[in-house]
Design an enzyme around this catalytic site. Structure first.
Site, PDB file in Angstrom:
ATOM      1  N   HIS A   1     -29.175 -14.820  57.570  1.00  0.00           N
ATOM      2  CA  HIS A   1     -29.215 -14.971  59.167  1.00  0.00           C
ATOM      3  C   HIS A   1     -27.589 -15.525  59.468  1.00  0.00           C
ATOM      4  O   HIS A   1     -27.288 -16.183  58.836  1.00  0.00           O
ATOM      5  CB  HIS A   1     -30.276 -15.814  59.607  1.00  0.00           C
ATOM      6  CG  HIS A   1     -29.965 -16.153  61.033  1.00  0.00           C
ATOM      7  ND1 HIS A   1     -30.536 -15.190  62.052  1.00  0.00           N
ATOM      8  CD2 HIS A   1     -29.350 -17.332  61.896  1.00  0.00           C
ATOM      9  CE1 HIS A   1     -30.246 -15.759  63.087  1.00  0.00           C
ATOM     10  NE2 HIS A   1     -29.561 -16.790  62.947  1.00  0.00           N
TER      11      HIS A   1
ATOM     12  N   GLY B   1      -5.973  14.626  47.139  1.00  0.00           N
ATOM     13  CA  GLY B   1      -7.018  14.069  47.965  1.00  0.00           C
ATOM     14  C   GLY B   1      -7.846  14.757  48.997  1.00  0.00           C
ATOM     15  O   GLY B   1      -8.911  14.432  49.315  1.00  0.00           O
ATOM     16  N   GLY B   2      -7.567  16.139  49.020  1.00  0.00           N
ATOM     17  CA  GLY B   2      -8.158  16.929  50.011  1.00  0.00           C
ATOM     18  C   GLY B   2      -8.570  16.358  51.417  1.00  0.00           C
ATOM     19  O   GLY B   2      -7.951  15.838  51.897  1.00  0.00           O
ATOM     20  N   THR B   3      -9.821  16.817  51.717  1.00  0.00           N
ATOM     21  CA  THR B   3      -9.962  16.911  53.116  1.00  0.00           C
ATOM     22  C   THR B   3     -10.072  15.450  53.518  1.00  0.00           C
ATOM     23  O   THR B   3      -9.666  15.072  54.805  1.00  0.00           O
ATOM     24  CB  THR B   3     -11.568  17.624  53.450  1.00  0.00           C
ATOM     25  OG1 THR B   3     -11.415  18.729  53.105  1.00  0.00           O
ATOM     26  CG2 THR B   3     -11.828  17.529  54.978  1.00  0.00           C
TER      27      THR B   3
ATOM     28  N   GLU C   1      -3.647  22.053  42.258  1.00  0.00           N
ATOM     29  CA  GLU C   1      -4.043  21.716  43.656  1.00  0.00           C
ATOM     30  C   GLU C   1      -3.156  22.556  44.483  1.00  0.00           C
ATOM     31  O   GLU C   1      -1.684  22.641  44.372  1.00  0.00           O
ATOM     32  CB  GLU C   1      -3.871  20.277  43.831  1.00  0.00           C
ATOM     33  CG  GLU C   1      -3.816  19.805  45.414  1.00  0.00           C
ATOM     34  CD  GLU C   1      -4.909  20.177  46.081  1.00  0.00           C
ATOM     35  OE1 GLU C   1      -6.087  19.927  45.897  1.00  0.00           O
ATOM     36  OE2 GLU C   1      -4.591  20.853  47.376  1.00  0.00           O
TER      37      GLU C   1
HETATM   38  C1  LIG Z   1     -12.745  15.410  60.419  1.00  0.00           C
HETATM   39  C2  LIG Z   1     -13.737  14.958  59.101  1.00  0.00           C
HETATM   40  C3  LIG Z   1     -14.243  13.740  59.123  1.00  0.00           C
HETATM   41  C4  LIG Z   1     -14.991  13.367  57.963  1.00  0.00           C
HETATM   42  N1  LIG Z   1     -15.596  12.088  57.873  1.00  0.00           N
HETATM   43  C5  LIG Z   1     -16.360  11.648  56.743  1.00  0.00           C
HETATM   44  C6  LIG Z   1     -16.757  10.668  56.603  1.00  0.00           C
HETATM   45  O1  LIG Z   1     -16.576   9.674  57.376  1.00  0.00           O
HETATM   46  N2  LIG Z   1     -17.782  10.286  55.354  1.00  0.00           N
HETATM   47  C7  LIG Z   1     -18.071  11.477  54.682  1.00  0.00           C
HETATM   48  O2  LIG Z   1     -18.609  11.162  53.704  1.00  0.00           O
HETATM   49  N3  LIG Z   1     -17.521  12.560  54.608  1.00  0.00           N
HETATM   50  C8  LIG Z   1     -16.911  12.850  55.696  1.00  0.00           C
HETATM   51  N4  LIG Z   1     -16.071  14.137  55.842  1.00  0.00           N
HETATM   52  C9  LIG Z   1     -16.341  15.208  54.856  1.00  0.00           C
HETATM   53  C10 LIG Z   1     -15.442  14.939  53.626  1.00  0.00           C
HETATM   54  O3  LIG Z   1     -14.116  14.924  54.149  1.00  0.00           O
HETATM   55  C11 LIG Z   1     -15.770  16.058  52.912  1.00  0.00           C
HETATM   56  O4  LIG Z   1     -17.334  16.159  52.358  1.00  0.00           O
HETATM   57  C12 LIG Z   1     -15.053  16.005  51.260  1.00  0.00           C
HETATM   58  O5  LIG Z   1     -13.677  15.702  51.664  1.00  0.00           O
HETATM   59  C13 LIG Z   1     -15.478  17.026  50.440  1.00  0.00           C
HETATM   60  O6  LIG Z   1     -14.630  16.685  49.411  1.00  0.00           O
HETATM   61  P1  LIG Z   1     -14.327  17.966  48.095  1.00  0.00           P
HETATM   62  O7  LIG Z   1     -14.020  17.273  47.003  1.00  0.00           O
HETATM   63  O8  LIG Z   1     -15.602  18.819  48.052  1.00  0.00           O
HETATM   64  O9  LIG Z   1     -13.298  18.943  48.656  1.00  0.00           O
HETATM   65  P2  LIG Z   1     -12.044  18.695  49.371  1.00  0.00           P
HETATM   66  O10 LIG Z   1     -11.655  17.469  49.936  1.00  0.00           O
HETATM   67  O11 LIG Z   1     -12.121  19.527  50.710  1.00  0.00           O
HETATM   68  O12 LIG Z   1     -10.946  19.266  48.558  1.00  0.00           O
HETATM   69  C14 LIG Z   1     -10.591  20.369  48.081  1.00  0.00           C
HETATM   70  C15 LIG Z   1      -9.216  20.559  47.401  1.00  0.00           C
HETATM   71  O13 LIG Z   1      -9.097  22.100  46.719  1.00  0.00           O
HETATM   72  C16 LIG Z   1      -7.900  22.577  47.259  1.00  0.00           C
HETATM   73  N5  LIG Z   1      -7.964  23.944  46.802  1.00  0.00           N
HETATM   74  C17 LIG Z   1      -8.700  24.789  47.640  1.00  0.00           C
HETATM   75  N6  LIG Z   1      -8.708  26.041  47.000  1.00  0.00           N
HETATM   76  C18 LIG Z   1      -7.860  25.876  46.049  1.00  0.00           C
HETATM   77  C19 LIG Z   1      -7.169  26.875  45.346  1.00  0.00           C
HETATM   78  N7  LIG Z   1      -7.582  28.171  45.342  1.00  0.00           N
HETATM   79  N8  LIG Z   1      -6.445  26.463  44.669  1.00  0.00           N
HETATM   80  C20 LIG Z   1      -6.064  25.194  44.322  1.00  0.00           C
HETATM   81  N9  LIG Z   1      -6.531  24.269  45.084  1.00  0.00           N
HETATM   82  C21 LIG Z   1      -7.481  24.801  46.011  1.00  0.00           C
HETATM   83  C22 LIG Z   1      -7.859  21.948  48.739  1.00  0.00           C
HETATM   84  O14 LIG Z   1      -6.308  22.019  48.833  1.00  0.00           O
HETATM   85  C23 LIG Z   1      -8.243  20.625  48.455  1.00  0.00           C
HETATM   86  O15 LIG Z   1      -7.323  19.563  48.217  1.00  0.00           O
HETATM   87  C24 LIG Z   1     -15.284  14.455  57.075  1.00  0.00           C
HETATM   88  C25 LIG Z   1     -14.974  15.562  57.192  1.00  0.00           C
HETATM   89  C26 LIG Z   1     -14.009  15.967  58.341  1.00  0.00           C
HETATM   90  C27 LIG Z   1     -13.290  17.463  58.294  1.00  0.00           C
END
Ligand SMILES: Cc1cc2nc3c(=O)[nH]c(=O)nc-3n(C[C@H](O)[C@H](O)[C@H](O)COP(=O)(O)OP(=O)(O)OC[C@H]3O[C@@H](n4cnc5c(N)ncnc54)[C@H](O)[C@@H]3O)c2cc1C
Ligand SMILES: NC(=O)c1ccc[n+]([C@@H]2O[C@H](COP(=O)([O-])OP(=O)(O)OC[C@H]3O[C@@H](n4cnc5c(N)ncnc54)[C@H](O)[C@@H]3O)[C@@H](O)[C@H]2O)c1
Length: 466
Positions: free
Chosen positions: A443, A39-41, A34
């Site tokens: 209800h 926890g990512g996005t 990571e």
């Molecule tokens: C403002 C906002 C609100 C949202 N609200 C919702 C919601 O209410 N409900 C919902 O279902 N979805 C929501 N989403 C969408 C949701 O956040 C994403 O669909 C979800 O987080 C995607 O998860 P993922 O595991 O694919 O990637 P991510 O969670 O983006 O994780 C990817 C990880 O990979 C890491 N990474 C990337 N490249 C590399 C590399 N080369 N080397 C090492 N690490 C790397 C990153 O740092 C990141 O931690 C929202 C998105 C945004 C932007």
């Protein structure tokens, strides 16, 4: 010399960590890399902080309406913006810490902090370290798209990430993009007290949805004082003595600065984090937008490499990323035959009241050539909504007259994000809509109207072309 593992996972988003749990439990030695926030996005800059802010904004809205419910307050409603933001940061920090501690303590898992880049089809480099494995799982997610719009690089624009770092409420926030991110931020910032203008290039907000959904959402937002500018096909930015000038109309005369705002949020879509992954060294194919191409089991073009979550372009939600993990784990570890194409698409838009959605829109169903039935009921005829005095929106179900299967549904209204699961469950069980009519719902709930709605399904005319 590279360290050899049984499996490597790149990215600790929604799919990587649970997959690490399953692979290590199966006895594999696994590396998870990571580069930024565990926890990512969703945890750090997406769902969790935004839904926490939506909750604060809802409280502000409800308190302002206190007199409607006979509740008397002592004075003006105020917003402590820094405390509002601090609450969101706390929720994020706790969730991020939980993921990080879980992974750090996972037996059989080596957690590497840094940016991973392919060196070959089975090896990656993280700073000074090289690692390799016969199985590599990509969960690299995406980030805000910043298109090359005129003047965009001359202004201090915000994205979903940087807006969470604000500690002063914007005076006037212009939001470019009227879809999920734009609409959720628009309503919450308006409820915190900012002036808000949504600028959308399409004719309607959240243009993937039916016109009745889009127009009702526009009414809800405009009713709270949010300005909506659709058909904005010539958006351009410039610095201005009083802030940022945003040109919205193509017809805008030269010399007319357009809209003057204090802040601009770009909410015009996402791009996958695949441009700096060295995919070319592994031979992994992407589409023209950079999404990793995968088959129905999420296998990439290179045997032994899979892609999960937002980076594969097959979903853009937390639950679809998590379901990608479930598909891969079931197929690799449980002898399953899971396919992405079997997934029934459900999602919610978290404005208040929320939009809960599943399956086809009415427009898609009509265009499909099927014999379509539709039933619709305003929330003003839903007891729970009336009692709560939150009657904006409607419920709609679209069904196939021949198979009696529900094709799709929209519940735009109080608890719409929860009530839609009655329909999602029925669709997943592949049962006819008639099943619902014999259910005895509780209800007073929003869900109790689903059997009534199904009982009122009526045929609609096919489009002239079919
Ligand atoms: C403002 C906002 C609100 C949202 N609200 C919702 C919601 O209410 N409900 C919902 O279902 N979805 C929501 N989403 C969408 C949701 O956040 C994403 O669909 C979800 O987080 C995607 O998860 P993922 O595991 O694919 O990637 P991510 O969670 O983006 O994780 C990817 C990880 O990979 C890491 N990474 C990337 N490249 C590399 C590399 N080369 N080397 C090492 N690490 C790397 C990153 O740092 C990141 O931690 C929202 C998105 C945004 C932007
Ligand atoms: N509630 C949720 O589940 C939730 C919340 C937020 C984000 N998300 C995820 O995040 C992703 C991204 O959301 P998003 O709202 O940024 O993107 P989006 O792709 O859903 O919408 C982008 C919007 O910006 C408009 N647009 C594009 N270029 C423009 C321009 N130059 N001028 C004016 N308007 C322009 C588009 O017409 C569209 O309406 C979504 O796909 C969604 O899956 C989900």
């Amino acid at each position: 010399m590279s360290r050899r593992f049984d499996a490597i996972i790149v990215g600790a988003g929604q799919a990587g960590p649970p997959l690490a749990g399953r692979l290590t439990a199966a006895g594999m030695q696994v590396a998870l890399v990571e580069r930024q926030f565990f926890g990512g996005t969703c945890v750090n800059t997406g769902c969790m902080p935004t839904k926490t802010l939506v909750a604060s904004a809802r409280v502000a809205h409800q308190v302002r309406r206190a007199a409607d419910y006979g509740v008397v307050l002592g004075g003006e409603v105020g917003i402590d913006f820094q405390r509002v933001m601090a609450r969101a940061h706390t929720v994020t920090d706790n969730a991020r810490g939980n993921v990080e501690r879980w992974l750090d303590g996972m037996h059989g898992l080596t957690v590497l902090r840094g940016h991973a880049r392919f060196e070959s089809h089975d090896s990656l480099r993280i700073g000074g370290e090289a690692i390799s494995a016969p199985r590599i799982f990509l969960n690299v997610g995406g980030r805000a798209l910043v298109p090359d719009m005129p003047g965009v690089h001359a202004i201090p624009y915000l994205t979903n990430t940087s807006i969470l770092q604000l500690d002063i409420l914007p005076e006037h926030l212009a939001i470019v993009g009227g879809s999920y991110i734009g609409l959720e931020f628009a309503q919450m910032f308006r409820r915190f007290g900012a002036k808000v203008t949504i600028i959308e290039q399409q004719p309607t907000l959240i243009g993937r949805e039916d016109d009745d959904v889009s127009s009702t959402i526009a009414e809800i937002l405009q009713g709270e004082g949010i300005a909506v500018r659709t058909h904005a096909e010539c958006v351009a930015f410039a610095k201005h003595a009083s802030g940022i000038a945003v040109k919205v109309d193509c017809a805008c005369a030269s010399g007319d600065p357009g809209l003057i705002v204090s802040h601009v949020l770009l909410a015009v879509g996402r791009r996958p984090n695949t441009d700096d992954l060295g995919l070319e060294h592994a031979g992994v194919s992407t589409d023209k937008h950079g999404y990793i191409t995968v088959d129905d089991t999420l296998a990439t073009s290179v045997p032994g490499i899979w892609a999960m979550g937002d980076c594969n372009g097959r979903g853009a939600f937390t639950h679809t990323a998590y379901n990608d993990f479930e598909i891969i784990a079931a197929n690799l570890l449980d002898g399953g035959q899971r396919r992405v194409s079997s997934r029934i698409a459900g999602y919610a838009l978290y404005i208040d009241p929320p939009l809960g959605r599943v399956g086809m829109t009415e427009a898609q169903a009509r265009a499909s050539g099927k014999r379509v039935l539709v039933s619709k009921r305003p929330m003003s005829r839903v007891g729970r909504a009336v009692e709560r005095d939150e009657t904006q929106g409607f419920m709609k179900i679209v069904a196939d007259a021949d198979t009696h299967r529900i094709l799709g549904a929209a519940i735009l209204g109080i608890s719409g994000d929860e009530a839609i699961h009655g329909v999602i469950d029925l669709m997943n069980a592949d049962q006819p809509y008639d099943t619902l009519q014999w259910a005895v719902p509780i209800h007073p709930t929003v869900s109790e109207l689903l059997p009534t709605l199904v009982g009122e399904l009526k045929p609609v005319c096919r489009p002239a072309s079919s």
